[in-house]
Design an enzyme around this catalytic site. Structure first.
Site, short mmCIF file in Angstrom:
data_model
loop_
_atom_site.label_atom_id
_atom_site.label_comp_id
_atom_site.label_asym_id
_atom_site.label_seq_id
_atom_site.Cartn_x
_atom_site.Cartn_y
_atom_site.Cartn_z
CE LYS A 116 -4.22 -2.02 0.58
NZ LYS A 116 -5.45 -1.70 1.00
CE LYS A 198 -5.74 -8.38 -2.14
NZ LYS A 198 -6.42 -8.22 -1.13
CE LYS A 201 -13.51 -4.52 -0.52
NZ LYS A 201 -12.46 -3.85 0.69
#
Ligand code: ATP
Ligand code: LTN
Length: 335
Positions: A116, A198, A201
């Site tokens: 992140k 992966k 969202k």
């Protein structure tokens, strides 16, 4: 099994953007059957979502959408406590205490923090680094025995276990040390555009993910555009990551076994296979969407569920937090 002897389950999803088929197959779907055996707490972790920049109006909408989605996915508010994290102030309070026993070095090594930080290089805030400590607080506050999560959260769960053990060793037995619960094949649904990543969202490429709010035509189109592997044969294996991912999605949505699925697509092309995957996904997603829409129209009901959930959660949270405060030497307030 009576109420007192039931083991406890806690899990949560962040109200950030659209919930994906990966979130559903890897996490939320496994929550429903757990309700029969465990005392479950299912939480919309809104404080976690603040670690990346949010638009207030969108956060508000995403939070209520997710509450309705939990119920549409089979969470029964008469069996489980369904609540919003920020409604129970003890989450942030215990996180502070756990911060004082968590090491900068161990948080700095977390894979999600590194990922992140790369993705949000302009906003590497302290919350992003503390994210796993807040997650540990969610779990430990309820003396949770079992935590159903996808594979990507295993490292965070390990940290929650370490912090529980560290606290127990320093201040005597206080926290239950939680176990993870990984759903077997749904543990990692991959991106439709890159089967090594992966399905997430927050992926900026909308074609990489199937959202639980996508309509049938969109699902069909995204699956048609999904990347495939070099030969034309429908089988799973380490050398066929893209088709393995689609087969995983197909078997999880249709209930057909991997062996039967491979047999039924023998000699057939990717086009026909992708159509069948789309049919299977649509048959899972459409009833959830209809139920979510019905629930969102009944605001009073959703609010009553949230009130009841937060009341129950607060009661349990308060018990743990006062025990923690006492053990570390904070003086209880006289009432
Ligand atoms: P973001 O993209 O914002 O990081 P996310 O899609 O990873 O979000 P989370 O809210 O972080 O979603 O995760 C909710 C739950 O869904 C977690 O238990 C996580 O392990 C699971 N999960 C997320 N992505 C997948 C996936 N691709 N396959 C299986 N499980 C997943
Ligand atoms: N970090 C989790 C969401 C989450 C969670 C939790 C999951 C926050 N607190 C406690 C299980 C238990 C994620 O899925 N990204």
């Amino acid at each position: 099994m009576d109420e007192v002897s039931k083991k406890r389950v806690f899990s949560g999803v962040q109200p950030t953007g659209k919930v994906t088929l990966g979130n559903y197959l890897g996490a939320i779907r496994s929550w429903k059957p757990l309700q029969e055996q465990y005392e479950c707490l299912y939480c919309v972790v809104d404080l976690h979502s603040l670690t990346v920049t949010q638009v207030p109006a969108e956060l508000r909408k995403n939070t209520m959408d997710l509450v309705a989605l939990y119920i549409a996915c089979g969470i029964d508010p008469t069996k489980s406590s369904l609540f919003i994290q920020s409604h129970v102030h003890e989450h942030a309070e215990l996180a502070w205490i756990l911060d004082t026993i968590a090491y900068v070095g161990e948080l700095n090594r977390m894979t999600q923090f590194k990922d992140k930080s790369r993705k949000h290089a302009d906003n590497i805030n302290m919350g992003l680094m503390n994210y796993p400590v807040l997650m540990a607080s969610d779990i430990l506050l309820y003396q949770t025995d079992v935590v159903p999560v996808g594979k990507d959260q295993v490292q965070h769960l390990e940290l929650a276990r370490d912090l529980a053990q560290r606290f127990n060793a320093r201040y005597s037995d206080t926290f239950v040390v939680p176990e993870g619960h990984l759903s077997k094949s749904g543990q990692s649904i991959k991106s439709l555009q890159d089967p090594t990543a992966k399905m997430s969202k927050s992926d900026p490429n909308d074609n990489a993910l199937i959202s639980l709010t996508d309509d049938a035509d969109t699902i069909r189109r995204k699956l048609k555009r999904a990347v495939t592997d070099s030969d034309t044969c429908v089988r799973h294996g380490a050398d066929k990551p893209a088709i393995t991912n689609l087969l995983n999605i197909y078997t999880l949505c249709s209930g057909v076994s991997m062996a039967d699925a491979e047999k039924s697509f023998e000699g057939k092309g990717y086009g026909e296979f992708k159509d069948a995957v789309a049919d299977a996904v649509i048959s899972v997603v459409e009833p959830i969407q209809a139920e979510q829409k019905r629930l969102l129209a009944d605001k009073a009901y959703l609010e009553s569920v949230l009130k009841q959930g937060a009341d129950k959660a607060s009661y349990l949270a308060q018990k743990t937090l006062s025990k923690v405060y006492r053990k570390i030497g904070l003086i209880p307030r006289i009432r």
